[in-house]
Design an enzyme around this catalytic site. Structure first.
Site, PDB file in Angstrom:
ATOM      1  N   GLU A   1     -12.737  -1.723  12.078  1.00 27.80           N
ATOM      2  CA  GLU A   1     -12.734  -1.007  10.802  1.00 27.80           C
ATOM      3  C   GLU A   1     -13.840  -1.502   9.870  1.00 27.80           C
ATOM      4  OE1 GLU A   1      -8.991  -1.247   8.757  1.00 27.80           O
ATOM      5  OE2 GLU A   1      -9.741  -0.165   7.013  1.00 27.80           O
TER       6      GLU A   1
ATOM      7  N   ASP B   1      -8.339  -8.898   4.157  1.00 30.94           N
ATOM      8  CA  ASP B   1      -8.059  -7.742   4.995  1.00 30.94           C
ATOM      9  C   ASP B   1      -9.118  -7.533   6.074  1.00 30.94           C
ATOM     10  OD1 ASP B   1      -7.080  -5.427   6.015  1.00 30.94           O
ATOM     11  OD2 ASP B   1      -7.305  -4.219   4.208  1.00 30.94           O
TER      12      ASP B   1
ATOM     13  N   GLU C   1       0.826  -1.212   0.000  1.00 28.26           N
ATOM     14  CA  GLU C   1       0.000   0.000   0.000  1.00 28.26           C
ATOM     15  C   GLU C   1       0.860   1.261   0.000  1.00 28.26           C
ATOM     16  OE1 GLU C   1      -2.650  -0.644   3.364  1.00 28.26           O
ATOM     17  OE2 GLU C   1      -4.031  -1.757   2.073  1.00 28.26           O
TER      18      GLU C   1
HETATM   19  C1  BDP Z   1      -6.255  -1.859   5.993  1.00 28.91           C
HETATM   20  C2  BDP Z   1      -6.532  -0.463   6.476  1.00 28.91           C
HETATM   21  C3  BDP Z   1      -5.340   0.438   6.290  1.00 28.91           C
HETATM   22  C4  BDP Z   1      -4.110  -0.203   6.915  1.00 28.91           C
HETATM   23  C5  BDP Z   1      -3.916  -1.577   6.330  1.00 28.91           C
HETATM   24  C6  BDP Z   1      -2.771  -2.335   6.972  1.00 28.91           C
HETATM   25  O1  BDP Z   1      -7.630   0.064   5.765  1.00 28.91           O
HETATM   26  O2  BDP Z   1      -5.629   1.680   6.873  1.00 28.91           O
HETATM   27  O3  BDP Z   1      -2.997   0.586   6.703  1.00 28.91           O
HETATM   28  O4  BDP Z   1      -5.074  -2.354   6.554  1.00 28.91           O
HETATM   29  O5  BDP Z   1      -3.045  -3.258   7.713  1.00 28.91           O
HETATM   30  O6  BDP Z   1      -7.309  -2.692   6.394  1.00 28.91           O
HETATM   31  O7  BDP Z   1      -1.609  -2.011   6.729  1.00 28.91           O
END
Ligand code: BDP
Length: 720
Positions: free
Chosen positions: A413, A385, A311
């Site tokens: 979340e 996720d 990401e």
């Molecule tokens: C996702 C979240 C994000 C996190 C990512 C992570 O939306 O904000 O940075 O996981 O775990 O679910 O790195």
């Protein structure tokens, strides 16, 4: 007359608030230590504890003593005497020590030898001919854990006249991961701002810091990663390390080590180097020096958590190196000081033409055996996720030479954030108890992360924290239960969701049978309801864009396909679901044969994961005889009705628990009901554009149009 009325009004208010001198605002968490209301039980306890005898003078022993004295004084409603010698005459004693000549008298060396560095033993016995309750351990922190356990026993009204209870944690590193930024914004935080006030640190120490440490120690959490995985290199500068030191000093007596997230490009950003290549000598030297600097300030610093090449975060692949190259460089720097690296396996790329659910496995499995011995690979519970329900991650069991650390999300979340009551222990347990079959039947995820299957001694589990500056710490009062459950399971994964809920309710609300039974009912069914009003039958990742709040199965055509909803549900006029069997992405092949077969066959694939692994026609006949479309409608409605049932139960508690917490939860439950119906309506209307089938009339029909739901915007949703 008026005065008497005012007086009785005051009394009623006091009675309704549980006769508490404290506002029931949730701040005290499960450590409320209110006087035991049941007179018989109170009498029973008071006759068994009249004085306390402590040995040892470390800051941890001091913390244990303070907790025990405060706890007992509150619970028993009278001050407990501390004695400095156990005499053979006089009243019953509670004796607490880790190393004492008195231990010889007890003949418990055998029991202690199994307890390791953190376990404890609580024993009702005689010391110097006097009936005593002994709390003991091999270490001071073990004693502290024993004290908290003993207080829990009293808070939950357990008998103490014949205790012989020993307990040691099954997992070594039990950590919270804070996704907290230096500007106090908490990524995916729904309870206000970060509790770490970096601006005022190191000089200003809030009482919350100590209470945070107490709460964590009470459930056995022994480490905290203070900063966001989307890391800021600045925390590694001298100014910030001094602030980190101040927090470490507060947490140390409570057995909690601090850890930091290490931004991979820190050598460039704060070190002035031109590269962060893990094989470059200057880079390696820079990290070595940095780590040395940290340990000078914080001799028991835990180590680094790293999100790399995921990401948008920098990582070793920016330099053509592997994840193991990156992790090992940091591991080498930390090794001389006993520090560890937690390297996240949460990696996937939109550029890779492969099912996102498969990518972490593809990337990491070949690296098994290539990591240094102070590296753990931290794996999310499921392969996508933190969705409301996911099958277990196929990496569990697939990297036997590498300690794999579990990463759960405590912050909700994808589970209604801070407005939905969703008790997460059943979700954690579902994953932990999944059988990977990688070493034959019984190779559960639990046995992989506790090291028992592959003989790892370095073991770990992390939970993404849900704490913030809200007075009750977690936004939703029931968020506290998830923090509690995470800690309890990290210590002892054999506890059931029900046992944990039972403890938490008794400590947080009351020991009244009716209250315990009612709240437990609400908690234990809440996750299943949530899964069904959001993502039934294995649907996943159909939430709002970016903020992840509410339903948005229509999300498509964004700059990353793997962040859209259509990527995951694949609904079209033929059907719905992601074919991950051999005819599709073949993600099932990443599991052991038995699991692969189980998920791949429509005969055996559990309904819970049907659309996770299969793309099926709308009129597909389910085992119940319903069509798939009908079943989807049924499930969404079942979830919404479940919330209504939760509300009914909660309302039955009016007047039985304090008005402040009653109302807080009542208001949130009514938001949850609205949100559940919103999820159902928006998803059914959207999927109906493909199924072209009616929502059966026995179900509540959506009261708004699909256009309406699609037009909703939430630019200021929290936690983005
Ligand atoms: C996702 C979240 C994000 C996190 C990512 C992570 O939306 O904000 O940075 O996981 O775990 O679910 O790195």
């Amino acid at each position: 007359m008026i005065r008497i009325r005012t007086l009785s009004l005051l009394l009623t208010i006091l009675l309704l608030s549980g006769l508490s001198s404290h506002a029931e605002d949730g701040y005290r968490l499960w450590l409320r230590y209110e006087k035991i209301p049941n007179k018989n039980i109170l009498k029973e306890y008071s006759s068994q504890i009249n004085s306390i005898y402590f040995e040892g003078n470390s800051t941890t022993i001091f913390a244990a003593k303070e907790e025990l004295l405060n706890g007992l004084t509150g619970l028993l409603g009278s001050e407990i005497k501390e004695i400095n010698r156990i005499k053979s005459t006089g009243s019953v004693v509670l004796a607490v020590y880790s190393s004492s000549k008195l231990l010889n008298e007890l003949n418990i060396a055998g029991q202690l030898s199994d307890l390791g560095n953190e376990g404890f033993l609580i024993l009702t016995t005689t010391v110097k001919n006097k009936k005593s309750i002994v709390i003991t351990a091999n270490t001071d922190v073990g004693v502290l854990y024993g004290v908290f356990h003993f207080l829990m026993m009293i808070q939950t009204n357990q008998p103490i006249d014949k205790i012989n209870f020993a307990s040691a944690p099954k997992i070594k590193l039990r950590l919270l991961n804070h996704w907290d930024n230096l500007d106090r914004f908490v990524e995916r935080g729904y309870a206000g701002f970060s509790i770490w006030d970096w601006h005022k640190l190191p000089d200003y120490i809030y009482p919350q810091y100590k209470d945070y440490a107490r709460a964590n120690a009470s459930i056995g959490i022994n480490g905290t990663v203070l900063t966001n995985v989307n890391a800021n290199a600045r925390v590694l500068t001298e100014d910030y390390l001094i602030k980190v030191t101040a927090l470490a000093n507060v947490f140390r007596p409570y057995g909690i080590k601090v850890y930091l997230t290490a931004r991979f490009s820190a050598p460039i950003e704060i070190g002035g180097l031109k590269t962060a290549d893990p094989l470059d000598n200057n880079v390696r030297q820079w990290w070595n020096k940095k780590v040395e600097e940290i340990y000078k300030l914080i001799p028991d610093f835990g180590g680094f958590l790293v999100k790399a090449n995921s990401e948008g975060q920098p990582g070793p692949q920016n330099y053509g190196r592997s994840h193991s190259d990156g992790a090992n460089m940091l591991a080498d720097a930390l090794k001389p000081f006993g520090g560890i690296v937690m390297w996240r396996a949460f990696v996937y790329s939109n550029e890779t033409p492969e099912d996102r659910a498969k990518q972490a496995y593809n990337e990491f499995k070949p690296l098994d055996g290539k990591f240094k011995d102070n590296v753990l690979v931290q794996v999310k519970n499921g392969p996508v996720d933190f969705q409301p329900r996911e099958p277990f991650h196929p990496l569990f069991g697939s990297m036997p030479k590498t300690p794999l650390m579990m990463e759960f999300q405590i912050t909700q979340e994808y589970l209604g954030q801070a407005t939905n009551l969703v008790y997460l222990a059943p979700m954690y347990k579902e994953c932990l108890e999944s059988d990977t079959f990688t070493k034959g039947k019984g190779s559960t995820v639990t046995k992989i992360i506790d090291g028992s299957i592959d003989n790892h001694t370095l073991t770990g589990i992390a939970g993404v924290a849900n704490t913030g500056t809200d007075r009750n710490w977690t936004g939703h009062l029931f968020g506290q239960a998830n923090w509690y459950a995470f800690g309890r399971l990290a210590w002892n994964h054999q506890l059931s969701s029900e046992e944990i809920a039972d403890e938490w309710i008794r400590m947080t609300f009351s020991n009244s049978k009716e209250i315990v039974a009612s709240i437990k009912k609400v908690m234990l069914s809440s996750h299943e309801y949530c899964v069904n009003y959001m993502t039934p039958l294995g649907l996943h990742h159909i939430m709002g864009w970016d903020h992840h709040y509410g339903p948005a199965p229509w999300i498509k055509e964004k700059h990353r396909a793997d962040w859209t909803s259509v990527y995951y549900h694949r609904a079209d006029s033929n059907g719905i679901g992601f074919d991950r069997t051999a005819t599709g992405s073949n993600a099932t092949s990443q599991y052991a044969t038995q699991v692969n077969n189980n998920f791949s066959s429509l005969e055996t694939c559990p309904d819970e994961f049907l659309l996770w692994f299969h793309h099926l026609p709308w009129n597909y006949k389910m085992k119940s005889g319903r069509t798939l479309w009908d079943k989807i409608c049924y499930k969404y409605n079942w979830g919404v009705n479940g919330v209504r049932g939760m509300i009914k139960i909660w309302n039955s508690l009016e007047g039985k628990i304090d008005p402040m917490r009653f109302k807080h939860v009542k208001m949130l439950l009514s938001i949850q009901e609205k949100e559940a119906a919103w999820w159902r309506n928006a998803c059914l209307l959207y999927f109906q554009t493909f199924s072209k089938m009616p929502i059966p009339i026995e179900y509540e029909q959506p009261d708004k149009t699909l256009d309406y739901y699609m037009s909703l915007e939430f630019p200021y949703a929290p936690g983005i």
